[in-house]
Design a protein around this motif. Structure first.
Motif, short mmCIF file in Angstrom:
data_model
loop_
_atom_site.label_atom_id
_atom_site.label_comp_id
_atom_site.label_asym_id
_atom_site.label_seq_id
_atom_site.Cartn_x
_atom_site.Cartn_y
_atom_site.Cartn_z
N GLY A 35 -66.36 -37.98 -22.34
CA GLY A 35 -65.82 -36.79 -21.70
C GLY A 35 -65.71 -35.59 -22.62
N ARG A 36 -64.83 -34.68 -22.25
CA ARG A 36 -64.66 -33.44 -23.00
C ARG A 36 -63.26 -33.35 -23.58
NH1 ARG A 36 -67.28 -28.86 -22.14
NH2 ARG A 36 -65.49 -27.69 -21.44
N PHE A 37 -63.19 -32.79 -24.78
CA PHE A 37 -61.92 -32.62 -25.47
C PHE A 37 -61.71 -31.13 -25.68
CE2 PHE A 37 -60.21 -32.01 -29.90
CZ PHE A 37 -58.89 -32.38 -29.64
N LEU A 38 -60.63 -30.60 -25.12
CA LEU A 38 -60.39 -29.16 -25.18
C LEU A 38 -59.26 -28.84 -26.16
CD1 LEU A 38 -60.44 -28.36 -21.35
CD2 LEU A 38 -62.35 -28.29 -22.97
N LEU A 39 -59.39 -27.71 -26.81
CA LEU A 39 -58.29 -27.17 -27.61
C LEU A 39 -57.67 -26.04 -26.81
CD1 LEU A 39 -56.62 -26.72 -30.19
CD2 LEU A 39 -58.49 -25.27 -31.03
N ARG A 40 -56.39 -26.16 -26.56
CA ARG A 40 -55.69 -25.08 -25.86
C ARG A 40 -54.60 -24.54 -26.78
NH1 ARG A 40 -52.41 -27.07 -21.17
NH2 ARG A 40 -50.61 -26.77 -22.51
N ILE A 41 -54.72 -23.31 -27.13
CA ILE A 41 -53.72 -22.69 -28.00
C ILE A 41 -52.57 -22.19 -27.12
CG2 ILE A 41 -53.31 -20.83 -29.65
CD1 ILE A 41 -55.27 -22.86 -30.77
N ASP A 42 -51.41 -22.81 -27.28
CA ASP A 42 -50.23 -22.44 -26.48
C ASP A 42 -49.49 -21.30 -27.16
OD1 ASP A 42 -50.91 -24.39 -24.69
OD2 ASP A 42 -49.09 -25.60 -24.94
N GLU A 67 -63.76 -31.63 -33.68
CA GLU A 67 -64.09 -30.33 -33.12
C GLU A 67 -64.06 -30.39 -31.60
OE1 GLU A 67 -66.69 -27.88 -36.30
OE2 GLU A 67 -66.66 -30.07 -36.25
N PRO A 68 -63.40 -29.39 -31.00
CA PRO A 68 -63.28 -29.41 -29.54
C PRO A 68 -64.57 -29.00 -28.84
CG PRO A 68 -62.11 -27.52 -30.47
CD PRO A 68 -62.64 -28.31 -31.63
N ASP A 69 -64.67 -29.43 -27.58
CA ASP A 69 -65.83 -29.03 -26.76
C ASP A 69 -65.58 -27.69 -26.08
OD1 ASP A 69 -67.23 -31.54 -27.21
OD2 ASP A 69 -65.63 -32.43 -26.02
N GLY A 70 -64.39 -27.17 -26.22
CA GLY A 70 -64.09 -25.88 -25.63
C GLY A 70 -62.73 -25.44 -26.13
N GLU A 71 -62.51 -24.14 -26.16
CA GLU A 71 -61.21 -23.64 -26.61
C GLU A 71 -60.71 -22.58 -25.63
OE1 GLU A 71 -60.77 -22.31 -30.79
OE2 GLU A 71 -59.52 -20.69 -29.99
N GLU A 72 -59.44 -22.65 -25.32
CA GLU A 72 -58.81 -21.64 -24.46
C GLU A 72 -57.54 -21.22 -25.17
OE1 GLU A 72 -59.94 -20.62 -21.58
OE2 GLU A 72 -61.38 -22.18 -20.98
N ARG A 73 -57.08 -20.03 -24.83
CA ARG A 73 -55.76 -19.68 -25.33
C ARG A 73 -54.95 -19.02 -24.24
NH1 ARG A 73 -56.67 -16.61 -30.67
NH2 ARG A 73 -54.44 -16.27 -30.54
N GLN A 74 -53.68 -19.39 -24.23
CA GLN A 74 -52.84 -18.98 -23.10
C GLN A 74 -52.67 -17.47 -23.03
OE1 GLN A 74 -49.35 -21.66 -23.32
NE2 GLN A 74 -50.41 -22.88 -21.77
N SER A 75 -52.63 -16.81 -24.18
CA SER A 75 -52.41 -15.35 -24.14
C SER A 75 -53.55 -14.63 -23.44
CB SER A 75 -52.22 -14.81 -25.57
OG SER A 75 -53.33 -15.14 -26.36
N ALA A 76 -54.71 -15.31 -23.31
CA ALA A 76 -55.85 -14.67 -22.62
C ALA A 76 -55.89 -15.06 -21.14
CB ALA A 76 -57.15 -15.08 -23.31
N ARG A 77 -54.89 -15.80 -20.70
CA ARG A 77 -54.93 -16.33 -19.33
C ARG A 77 -53.75 -15.83 -18.49
NH1 ARG A 77 -58.05 -20.70 -18.55
NH2 ARG A 77 -56.51 -21.72 -17.23
#
Ligand code: GLU
Length: 451
Positions: A35-42, A67-77
């Motif tokens: 599967g996929r492993f995501l990094l989410r910056i809270d 290393e993550p397969d994707g990165e998101e950050r909450q401040s951009a959401r």
């Protein structure tokens, strides 16, 4: 369905063994199922979040090979949270409150004084339009709470803890948004997990009661038309990591990824330890990730706190260093140190950086001790009988044994001392060819001359 896991650190500090472990398990779970492993910056807490920590988190994960397969950050959401919030508001699942921290504290004390659980009394729910208008006229902005559904018992099958039950009436409606409009952790996390299609939420057991609340958030979001999958993720809460003498929290500074790296800990040692600590699988110096991935199983996780012991990490580290290939360390070795040198020196190392000390023994100059006359004569003889073939050490010691009748320490130690300046060290069979014929003869002659 593809497994999607995430690691969701708040960038308010450096990663340490506790959160590295959570990240690793989420990574292993994703890899185990392709599967996929995501990094989410809270980073909704703008005051405490720092960009340097975001960068350190990325660098540490890269160092660990997670290393993550994707990165998101909450401040951009924030727009996504606003949209979900509007839907929950329309559905009557969030409400306005105005109590100050002191007022809330007083309410808690009164309840506790009566022997009652300190659950928020939902005073905010009873406010009328006129009340809200009055607060607005005073310039007092509301904070927001999520309204738990007291008629919907909360249950889930936890991947580690088994069946869990919570009575929502025994929980306070959580504050989700501050008066300045900023978000607390709880709702954005549920929104993200729903919106990013996270299938498995794996985190520490300090989040168990958050999960109870978030399950109702998921359900409310789905009912309000939010989220793609509309299925709850699976939840698993791992027992916390503790030190040998209890809580780790005091020593976390020295247990950050960067501090461990500076102390010569290899990522593979940390990964091998943390992958299995607290599980029924044996902790072993396994440098092959694939083995760790294939044996990773939440069913092996225990419920007792996992004990982290630095001495155990160091032991694993030594064993891992002894397995590292030249290619894995070449860029950290002194210039000129080749594969043969690495293989000769590797068994003597505690950390890769110690290789530099042994390499100096190879390249010289070395400082032998002062020898007595007898030993100096022996070393002069050694210099003269030395021949250079496949295994010059074997040839040299055999010739000297025949010529002098010396054996054991008397045969070997002066040679080692003259050639390396040390009493112990790497196997001389491997070391002598690295020193080379000319330098070896020169060292023996110099020691013989007592110069
Ligand atoms: N930012 C939260 C924490 O670091 C994330 C918890 C979670 O995994 O949802 O505790």
């Amino acid at each position: 369905m593809t497994t999607v896991t995430r690691f969701a650190p708040s960038p308010t500090g450096l990663l340490h063994v506790g959160n590295i472990r959570t990240a690793l398990h989420a990574w292993l779970l994703a890899r185990r199922h392709g599967g996929r492993f995501l990094l989410r910056i809270d980073d909704t807490d703008a005051e405490r979040s720092r960009e340097e920590y975001v960068e350190a988190i990325r660098a540490d994960l890269a160092w660990l090979g997670l290393e993550p397969d994707g990165e998101e950050r909450q401040s951009a959401r924030l727009a996504i949270y606003e949209d979900a919030f509007a839907k929950l508001r329309e559905a009557g699942r969030v409400y306005r409150c105005y109590e100050t921290a002191q007022e809330l504290e007083l309410k808690r004390k009164v309840l506790l004084g009566r022997g009652l659980p300190p659950i928020y009394d939902r005073a905010g729910l009873a406010l009328t339009d006129a009340d809200h208008a009055r607060f607005a006229a005073e310039g007092t902005m509301p904070h927001w709470r999520f309204r738990l559904d007291h008629d919907a018992p909360i249950e889930w099958d936890d991947g580690i803890r088994g069946r869990q039950h919570f009575d929502p009436a025994q929980l306070s409606d959580p504050v989700i948004r501050r008066a300045d409009g900023s978000w607390l952790y709880m709702l954005p996390s549920a929104i993200d997990d729903a919106e990013m299609g996270v299938t498995d939420v794996l985190r520490g057991e300090d989040h168990v009661s958050n999960t109870a609340v978030q399950i109702q958030m998921f359900t409310a979001l789905f009912a309000a038309g939010f989220g793609a999958a509309k299925t709850l993720p699976g939840f698993a809460h791992e027992a916390l990591l503790v030190g040998r003498e209890g809580k780790l929290s005091k020593r976390l500074g020295s247990l950050s990824a960067s501090a461990l790296r500076e102390n010569g800990i290899e990522p593979e040692a940390l990964v091998a330890l943390l992958a299995r600590l607290g599980t029924s699988l044996p902790v072993e110096p396994i440098a092959n990730r694939q083995v760790l991935i294939e044996t990773f199983d939440l069913a092996t996780f225990g419920r007792a706190p996992a004990r982290f012991d630095e001495a155990e990490l160091e032991r694993l580290n030594h064993a891992i260093v002894h397995q590292l290939d030249y290619a894995q360390v070449a860029d950290r070795l002194p210039a000129g140190m080749d594969e043969a040198a690495w293989l000769a020196i590797r068994p003597n190392l505690e950390t890769v950086s110690d290789a530099a000390d042994w390499w100096r023994v190879v390249t010289g100059p070395v400082e032998p001790p002062a020898f007595d006359d007898d030993t100096r004569a022996y070393l002069a003889l050694a210099a003269s009988v030395m021949t250079w073939g496949d295994d010059p050490w074997a040839a040299l010691t055999a010739a000297l044994k025949d010529a002098t009748g010396r054996k054991g320490k008397a045969l070997f130690l002066p040679l080692r001392q003259a050639l390396t300046g040390m009493d112990h060290g790497p196997d001389m069979h491997a070391l002598l060819p690295l020193i080379g014929e000319a330098a070896a003869r020169e060292r023996l002659e110099k020691a013989a001359a007592g110069a």
